[in-house]
Design a protein around this motif. Sequence first.
Motif, PDB file in Angstrom:
ATOM      1  N   VAL A  44      12.991 -23.808   0.357  1.00 22.86           N
ATOM      2  CA  VAL A  44      11.685 -24.030  -0.265  1.00 22.86           C
ATOM      3  C   VAL A  44      11.537 -25.529  -0.428  1.00 22.86           C
ATOM      4  O   VAL A  44      12.424 -26.189  -0.965  1.00 22.86           O
ATOM      5  N   TYR A  45      10.416 -26.076   0.044  1.00 22.54           N
ATOM      6  CA  TYR A  45      10.165 -27.504  -0.068  1.00 22.54           C
ATOM      7  C   TYR A  45       9.154 -27.758  -1.170  1.00 22.54           C
ATOM      8  O   TYR A  45       8.038 -27.248  -1.147  1.00 22.54           O
ATOM      9  N   TRP A  74       6.105 -25.537   0.347  1.00 22.92           N
ATOM     10  CA  TRP A  74       6.186 -24.897   1.666  1.00 22.92           C
ATOM     11  C   TRP A  74       7.464 -24.097   1.773  1.00 22.92           C
ATOM     12  O   TRP A  74       8.533 -24.543   1.397  1.00 22.92           O
ATOM     13  N   VAL A  75       7.336 -22.886   2.309  1.00 30.52           N
ATOM     14  CA  VAL A  75       8.466 -21.983   2.513  1.00 30.52           C
ATOM     15  C   VAL A  75       8.560 -21.708   4.014  1.00 30.52           C
ATOM     16  O   VAL A  75       7.792 -20.916   4.552  1.00 30.52           O
ATOM     17  N   PRO A  76       9.465 -22.400   4.728  1.00 30.27           N
ATOM     18  CA  PRO A  76       9.583 -22.152   6.167  1.00 30.27           C
ATOM     19  C   PRO A  76      10.140 -20.767   6.448  1.00 30.27           C
ATOM     20  O   PRO A  76      11.053 -20.305   5.777  1.00 30.27           O
ATOM     21  N   CYS A  77       9.558 -20.116   7.438  1.00 28.49           N
ATOM     22  CA  CYS A  77       9.943 -18.754   7.816  1.00 28.49           C
ATOM     23  C   CYS A  77       9.927 -18.649   9.342  1.00 28.49           C
ATOM     24  O   CYS A  77       9.562 -19.592  10.038  1.00 28.49           O
ATOM     25  N   ALA A 120       5.171 -20.355   8.151  1.00 27.41           N
ATOM     26  CA  ALA A 120       5.423 -20.895   6.813  1.00 27.41           C
ATOM     27  C   ALA A 120       4.482 -20.254   5.809  1.00 27.41           C
ATOM     28  O   ALA A 120       3.377 -19.831   6.155  1.00 27.41           O
ATOM     29  N   LEU A 121       4.941 -20.189   4.576  1.00 26.08           N
ATOM     30  CA  LEU A 121       4.106 -19.784   3.457  1.00 26.08           C
ATOM     31  C   LEU A 121       3.753 -21.050   2.689  1.00 26.08           C
ATOM     32  O   LEU A 121       4.614 -21.892   2.446  1.00 26.08           O
TER      33      LEU A 121
END
Length: 149
Positions: free
Chosen positions: A16-17, A27-30, A39-40
């Motif tokens: 989680v950034y 930002w949540v990279p996925c 990303a979320l």
Amino acid sequence: MSDTVTVTELRWNKDVYAPVGTDTTSWVPCTTVEGQPAALALDGEERESLGAALLYLDRVDDVVRDEFFEPGRLYTRDGATFRCEALAPYPGTTELRAFGYTRRSPADRWQTTVLSARAWRKSWTDITCPAHGYECPPDTSAVDCTAGR
């Protein structure tokens, strides 16, 4: 407005950034199940309500650490032993996987194993022998090495 809804399943590796500067978006990279990057974007309210649920998925996951298995080391947990041979990121993500061998007892045969960051958080203990590395020679006395090999 369209009545069509598209659902995309995302895989998350617990990165989680936090917001940067005046931007309040986390930002949540996925990745998608097909391995495509996604990303979320979470605003302050979403981060507060969803963030805790994402970071604490179960009671075992209540501590997030930067540590991880290391190649050339031996670990134990609940009677099982894990010999870590290598690390590599899961395809399409930055989440590391530990590749190696496990066995339930010293009499058991080694089985190939891949462990994730989620497995790491289940309290593995490093029992690598300081004198001999992760596999002590058969003639080494038990006094010189950690039990359970």
